[in-house]
Design a protein around this motif. Structure first.
Motif, PDB file in Angstrom:
ATOM      1  N   ILE A 123       9.988  10.892   3.379  1.00 40.43           N
ATOM      2  CA  ILE A 123       9.105  11.480   2.374  1.00 40.43           C
ATOM      3  C   ILE A 123       9.041  10.579   1.145  1.00 40.43           C
ATOM      4  O   ILE A 123       7.966  10.314   0.601  1.00 40.43           O
ATOM      5  CB  ILE A 123       9.571  12.903   1.998  1.00 40.43           C
ATOM      6  N   ALA A 124      10.190  10.073   0.710  1.00 41.50           N
ATOM      7  CA  ALA A 124      10.223   9.202  -0.471  1.00 41.50           C
ATOM      8  C   ALA A 124       9.467   7.904  -0.229  1.00 41.50           C
ATOM      9  O   ALA A 124       8.858   7.360  -1.162  1.00 41.50           O
ATOM     10  CB  ALA A 124      11.668   8.914  -0.857  1.00 41.50           C
ATOM     11  N   ASN A 125       9.483   7.408   1.001  1.00 43.44           N
ATOM     12  CA  ASN A 125       8.782   6.155   1.304  1.00 43.44           C
ATOM     13  C   ASN A 125       7.268   6.276   1.189  1.00 43.44           C
ATOM     14  O   ASN A 125       6.566   5.269   1.166  1.00 43.44           O
ATOM     15  CB  ASN A 125       9.154   5.661   2.704  1.00 43.44           C
ATOM     16  N   ARG A 126       6.753   7.469   1.100  1.00 41.57           N
ATOM     17  CA  ARG A 126       5.308   7.652   0.935  1.00 41.57           C
ATOM     18  C   ARG A 126       4.816   7.114  -0.406  1.00 41.57           C
ATOM     19  O   ARG A 126       3.644   6.841  -0.576  1.00 41.57           O
ATOM     20  CB  ARG A 126       4.917   9.122   1.076  1.00 41.57           C
ATOM     21  N   TRP A 127       5.720   6.965  -1.363  1.00 47.14           N
ATOM     22  CA  TRP A 127       5.346   6.456  -2.680  1.00 47.14           C
ATOM     23  C   TRP A 127       5.633   4.966  -2.813  1.00 47.14           C
ATOM     24  O   TRP A 127       5.588   4.423  -3.899  1.00 47.14           O
ATOM     25  CB  TRP A 127       6.086   7.236  -3.769  1.00 47.14           C
ATOM     26  N   PHE A 128       5.887   4.284  -1.693  1.00 45.48           N
ATOM     27  CA  PHE A 128       6.145   2.845  -1.753  1.00 45.48           C
ATOM     28  C   PHE A 128       4.947   2.126  -2.354  1.00 45.48           C
ATOM     29  O   PHE A 128       3.807   2.396  -2.017  1.00 45.48           O
ATOM     30  CB  PHE A 128       6.423   2.285  -0.351  1.00 45.48           C
ATOM     31  N   SER A 154       0.849  -1.191   0.000  1.00 41.10           N
ATOM     32  CA  SER A 154       0.000   0.000   0.000  1.00 41.10           C
ATOM     33  C   SER A 154       0.877   1.231   0.000  1.00 41.10           C
ATOM     34  O   SER A 154       1.993   1.215   0.467  1.00 41.10           O
ATOM     35  CB  SER A 154      -0.889   0.014   1.242  1.00 41.10           C
ATOM     36  N   SER A 155       0.356   2.283  -0.570  1.00 39.59           N
ATOM     37  CA  SER A 155       1.107   3.525  -0.527  1.00 39.59           C
ATOM     38  C   SER A 155       0.810   4.194   0.791  1.00 39.59           C
ATOM     39  O   SER A 155      -0.322   4.325   1.207  1.00 39.59           O
ATOM     40  CB  SER A 155       0.719   4.428  -1.702  1.00 39.59           C
ATOM     41  N   GLY A 156       1.840   4.585   1.456  1.00 39.83           N
ATOM     42  CA  GLY A 156       1.688   5.207   2.752  1.00 39.83           C
ATOM     43  C   GLY A 156       2.986   5.107   3.521  1.00 39.83           C
ATOM     44  O   GLY A 156       3.837   4.288   3.211  1.00 39.83           O
ATOM     45  N   PRO A 157       3.146   5.962   4.527  1.00 36.34           N
ATOM     46  CA  PRO A 157       4.408   6.011   5.230  1.00 36.34           C
ATOM     47  C   PRO A 157       4.688   4.780   6.079  1.00 36.34           C
ATOM     48  O   PRO A 157       5.820   4.513   6.401  1.00 36.34           O
ATOM     49  CB  PRO A 157       4.278   7.258   6.097  1.00 36.34           C
ATOM     50  N   ASN A 158       3.674   4.002   6.445  1.00 37.12           N
ATOM     51  CA  ASN A 158       3.897   2.862   7.321  1.00 37.12           C
ATOM     52  C   ASN A 158       4.132   1.569   6.570  1.00 37.12           C
ATOM     53  O   ASN A 158       4.282   0.524   7.182  1.00 37.12           O
ATOM     54  CB  ASN A 158       2.705   2.696   8.273  1.00 37.12           C
ATOM     55  N   SER A 159       4.140   1.589   5.251  1.00 35.68           N
ATOM     56  CA  SER A 159       4.259   0.353   4.505  1.00 35.68           C
ATOM     57  C   SER A 159       5.700  -0.121   4.364  1.00 35.68           C
ATOM     58  O   SER A 159       5.929  -1.254   4.015  1.00 35.68           O
ATOM     59  CB  SER A 159       3.614   0.513   3.135  1.00 35.68           C
ATOM     60  N   VAL A 160       6.668   0.707   4.618  1.00 32.08           N
ATOM     61  CA  VAL A 160       8.073   0.328   4.528  1.00 32.08           C
ATOM     62  C   VAL A 160       8.574   0.078   5.942  1.00 32.08           C
ATOM     63  O   VAL A 160       8.373   0.887   6.840  1.00 32.08           O
ATOM     64  CB  VAL A 160       8.898   1.432   3.833  1.00 32.08           C
TER      65      VAL A 160
END
Length: 183
Positions: free
Chosen positions: A75-80, A9-15
């Motif tokens: 910030i970049a991880n938000r597009w995971f 999922s795209s979102g800061p907690n997915s990584v």
């Protein structure tokens, strides 16, 4: 939702590195406050008001530069999970590094020759900030538990668990030639 159909999922907690980076940022911020107070006090005792400002500015710059990298990764991880995640990730992180490089040159030009700046206090506060930031990063990264295979999806069915002739999976007939038997 079953684990078999899990999509990133795209979102800061997915990584899985996100909590590590957040912890490093929070610890660095707390250490920056302590370092700024200590550097300001030592600078004030040694050189008066210019020493206080030099210590505070040195500590602030060290923390700011350390935070830019961690913040750019967060910030970049938000597009995971997005199609262009890798390209966006490296573009954002490289942009953060270029930002730091540009800020470094601007700060050196602006701060050079300022009458309120004590270069020795500034240098030691900056060096202490870098060492403290590196120590915090090392401790946080060593203490945090990160899975060995972090953001990967595993298959739900092993190929050897598929019955021969069931129509699922590619089965090769035992008499088929693999192409390696002839010279």
């Amino acid at each position: 939702m079953s684990s078999a159909s899990h999509q990133p999922s795209s979102g800061p907690n997915s990584v899985t590195s996100t909590p590590i980076l957040r912890t490093a940022l929070i610890a660095s911020g707390a250490a920056a406050v302590v370092l700024g107070i200590v550097a300001g006090i030592i600078g004030g005792v040694l050189k008066g008001a210019p020493g206080v400002w030099s210590g505070l500015v040195g500590a602030l710059i060290a923390v700011l530069f350390g935070a830019i990298t961690a913040a750019s990764i967060l910030i970049a991880n938000r597009w995971f999970g997005q199609e262009l995640y890798v390209q966006l990730f490296f573009a954002i992180v490289m942009g953060g590094w270029f930002l730091k490089l540009g800020l470094f040159f601007v700060l050196i030009l602006v701060l050079r020759g300022q009458p309120w700046l004590e270069p020795v206090i500034f240098f030691w506060a900056l060096l202490a900030g870098v060492v403290v930031s590196l120590a915090i990063d090392a401790v946080v990264f060593l203490k945090m538990r990160l899975p060995v295979v972090s953001d990967a999806s595993l298959p739900t069915v092993a190929p050897e668990d598929v019955a021969p002739g069931s129509g699922t999976g590619s089965q090769q007939a035992p008499e088929a030639d693999s192409g390696n038997s002839r010279v």
